[in-house]
Structures are given as structure tokens and as C-alpha cells.
Enzyme design. Structure first.
Site, mmCIF file in Angstrom:
data_model
loop_
_atom_site.group_PDB
_atom_site.id
_atom_site.type_symbol
_atom_site.label_atom_id
_atom_site.label_comp_id
_atom_site.label_asym_id
_atom_site.label_seq_id
_atom_site.Cartn_x
_atom_site.Cartn_y
_atom_site.Cartn_z
ATOM 1 N N ASP A 185 -1.112 -12.248 5.847
ATOM 2 C CA ASP A 185 -2.069 -12.934 6.711
ATOM 3 C C ASP A 185 -3.451 -12.919 6.054
ATOM 4 O O ASP A 185 -4.133 -13.948 5.956
ATOM 5 C CB ASP A 185 -2.098 -12.181 8.050
ATOM 6 C CG ASP A 185 -2.955 -12.859 9.092
ATOM 7 O OD1 ASP A 185 -2.899 -14.094 9.179
ATOM 8 O OD2 ASP A 185 -3.688 -12.151 9.807
ATOM 9 N N LYS B 199 0.887 -1.173 0.000
ATOM 10 C CA LYS B 199 0.000 0.000 0.000
ATOM 11 C C LYS B 199 0.925 1.223 0.000
ATOM 12 O O LYS B 199 0.808 2.121 0.847
ATOM 13 C CB LYS B 199 -0.899 -0.059 1.256
ATOM 14 C CG LYS B 199 -1.991 0.965 1.303
ATOM 15 C CD LYS B 199 -3.225 0.569 0.536
ATOM 16 C CE LYS B 199 -4.247 1.694 0.553
ATOM 17 N NZ LYS B 199 -5.405 1.413 -0.316
#
Ligand code: NAD
Length: 337
Positions: A228, A171
Site C-alpha cells: 500500500d 521487515k
């Protein structure tokens, strides 16, 4: 040549799925001397800790381990044994393949994805504090060294396994410094692997693309937290946690474990699906250089699941955990005969 492997059955459903997995692995004929050690909530009383020192010593000595799930109490009690093991042994790379197994109900077909997740840094390091009474701060750590070793791991894995493309997930448009460093480092490492295509995706777009066009992706290189989340998304594409294997790698030590937890409500019922742990053993056999055995074990799982007869409740059958292990073992013996 034989292998020595540390085996941690874990707690909850761990011991049952480990027993079934050992039966299936034995059918490959690979000579494995298991060093069985105990960790988890069940050994708290005996050793005063859920992670006794001799477990770490065994893993340091054998360099290869396989582990069932271990319960982490919520709120109070000990911290996660799973996280402690990764920290103590510096198992910096987490590998989670997601492959379609015909017979497992899923909305998708032909999925073949691998998530390579950094295991030690990021928001997941859990460094947080209160700022006064009404605000909390979590610190996101990304280092050049941490990013470099996980990027190199992803490219080495892609090269070794004949994969075509690595996609860095980030990001960096918003977290220009931390995710920016991760992306910059991955881009630099990619230059050393001209035969592997490299691209990057912003994590939110990555999630949408995986749902819409998963066939466009191959190996995904992720910082800890995105890894994750993205790896669970990928497990969902192939039918969920019951079929999701995993592995953790350090410089010298590899610890293989399924993605799912200890499912305490099913413990001791000989009911749950051993597939995720058996597929985890496939990864372990590949790591040990036992490719023929690994391929036969994978083929055995696909055969049993595809036939749909000797499978557990979650796959639409009524077989017990041990029955399914025996069925996979039988299929493996037939494949290797
Ligand atoms: P879980 O994965 O244990 O179970 C969630 C549900 O998924 C179960 O109720 C069951 O319906 C299903 N499921 C999981 N494994 C299955 C299998 N092999 N076959 C069939 N169905 C299966 O997740 P949870 O309930 O959130 O966690 C239980 C405990 O496990 C917690 O203490 C958690 O901290 C721990 N945990 C450990 C690990 C690990 O050891 N690496 C990983 C995740 C969770």
C-alpha cells in the site's frame, strides 16, 4: 472474438472518467460488450446496499471487470465497497505499475516499476481489538499459502511481461516470524524461476532506495501494508494519482481500477483527469490478450499528454474530462490507421 466486461462506473468522479475511458477504448476497435452495473453510495437507497449481489454475479460471470472509484464514508455508514469486492471475489493480487509519461511533471524520468501487493492478509486484514481501555492490538496474519500464491503471481507476471528482477520487500529483521515466513516462501518460489533475478530489501531501506535509485528496481513483491505504502511512493515518482493505474487478480477473476479515489469535490464538473482509468484499461486490454490495442491506447495517452494541449487542469491544461477522452481516442485512431 469479442469480449464481455463488467463495468462499474462507481460514484463521485467515477462516471465521468469511465465515460471518457470507454470513448478511448472504443477507438482501439476491440469488440467489447459492456455489462454496466451500479455500486457505491449513489445506489444505497435503490438497493439497500452499496454492493448489490448482481454486481458480484456479473463479475463472476464475465470474469473481467473495470471499476471507477467508490466513496467510503469515514466513521459511520457502510464499509469499503472496494475492500468488500476484493474479499468476496478473493482477488488476492494487486498490481500497480508506475511508468513515466513524458509531459507529466515529476522529479524523475524513465521510471518503470511494478508493485505486486498481497491483497488479503497482513495488518490490513483489520483484525484488531481493544485490550482493556487504554491499549489496542492489531493482528498481523501472514500465511505460507497466501505468501506462496502472491510470490508465484509476481514471478509469473515478471516472466510473461519480460521483466528481469523481483525484489521481495519485508521487515523480517524485526518481524522474524510473519515477515520471515513471507521472505522464506518468496525465496523458495524464486528457485522455480531461475531466469528472473531475485533479491530482497527491508522496507525502510526500499523506500529510501526508490527515492535515490529507482532505476535499480523492477518488480517489487510486497505484503499488503508495505505494498500500500510503496505503491503510493512509486505513484509519486511518476507524477501522482492522476496517472496511476491498478488491477486486482484472483484465480479466475480480474478487476481493473485506478489507484485514486472518488474525489467528491470535483464530481459532475467534467474537470478531472481520466488518464489513470485509461491506463487501467490498457492493463485490461493486455489481460484480454489485445496487445496491439493496449499498446495503441498507451501510445495515444503518451501522445496527448506529451503534446500538453488537450489535457486536464492537473496536467497544466484546461481540457475537460470528456475532451481528453476524445483526444486520446483521436490519437489512437491515427496510430492504428
Ligand atoms: P482521492 O484520490 O479521491 O482524491 C484526492 C485528491 O487527488 C483530489 O482532491 C484531487 O485533487 C486529486 N485527484 C484524484 N483523482 C484525480 C483525477 N483523476 N484527476 C485529477 N485529480 C485527481 O482521495 P480521497 O479524497 O482521500 O478519497 C475520496 C474518496 O475516495 C474516499 O471516500 C475514499 O475512501 C475513496 N477511495 C476510493 C478508492 C477506490 O475506489 N478504489 C481508492 C481511494 C479512495
Amino acid at each position: 472474438m469479442g469480449h464481455t466486461v463488467t463495468c462499474i462506473p462507481g460514484d463521485g468522479i467515477g462516471p465521468e472518467i469511465m465515460a471518457a475511458t470507454k470513448v478511448a477504448v472504443a477507438a482501439t476497435g476491440v469488440d467489447i460488450a459492456w455489462v454496466d452495473v451500479e455500486a457505491g453510495s449513489d445506489v444505497m437507497e435503490k438497493y439497500g446496499t452499496p454492493l448489490p449481489e448482481h454486481v458480484l454475479e456479473s463479475l463472476r460471470a464475465t470474469k473481467v471487470g473495470i471499476k471507477g472509484p467508490i466513496t467510503t464514508p469515514v466513521g459511520s455508514g457502510f464499509r469499503s465497497v472496494n475492500v468488500a469486492l476484493r474479499k468476496e471475489l478473493d482477488l488476492f493480487a494487486n498490481l500497480r505499475p508506475a511508468v513515466t509519461i513524458p509531459g507529466v511533471v515529476s522529479r524523475y524520468e524513465g521510471i518503470d516499476l511494478v508493485v505486486v501487493r498481497e491483497n488479503t492478509e497482513d495488518l490490513y486484514a483489520g483484525i484488531e481489538h481493544m485490550v482493556g481501555k487504554d491499549a489496542a492490538e492489531s493482528i498481523k496474519i501472514i500465511t505460507r499459502a497466501g505468501s506462496e500464491r502472491i510470490a508465484r503471481f509476481a514471478f509469473e507476471y515478471a516472466t510473461r511481461e519480460g521483466r528481469k528482477k523481483v525484489t521481495a520487500v519485508h521487515k523480517a529483521n524485526i518481524m522474524k516470524l510473519s515477515d520471515g515466513l513471507f521472505l522464506e516462501t518468496a525465496t523458495q518460489v524464486a528457485a522455480d524461476y531461475p531466469d528472473i533475478e531475485f533479491e530482497d530489501r527491508i522496507v525502510d531501506n526500499m523506500c529510501m532506495q526508490l527515492v535515490q535509485k529507482p532505476e535499480l528496481y523492477d518488480v517489487m513483491l510486497c505484503p499488503n501494508l508495505y505494498g500500500d505504502i510503496v505503491s503510493d511512493l512509486c505513484a509519486g515518482l511518476v507524477g501522482g494519482l492522476g496517472v496511476a493505474p491498478g488491477a486486482n487478480f484472483g484465480v479466475e477473476i480480474a478487476l481493473f481500477e485506478p489507484v485514486h479515489g472518488s474525489a467528491p469535490k470535483y464530481a459532475g464538473q467534467n474537470k478531472v483527469n481520466p488518464t489513470a482509468l485509461i491506463l487501467t484499461a490498457v492493463l485490461m486490454l493486455r489481460h484480454l490478450g489485445e496487445r496491439t490495442a493496449a499498446d495503441a491506447l498507451f501510445a495515444g495517452v503518451k501522445q496527448v499528454v506529451g503534446e500538453g494541449k488537450d489535457v486536464t487542469y492537473d496536467l497544466g491544461g484546461s481540457a475537460g474530462t470528456s475532451d481528453m477522452g476524445e483526444a486520446v481516442a483521436g490519437a489512437v485512431r491515427a496510430i492504428l490507421a
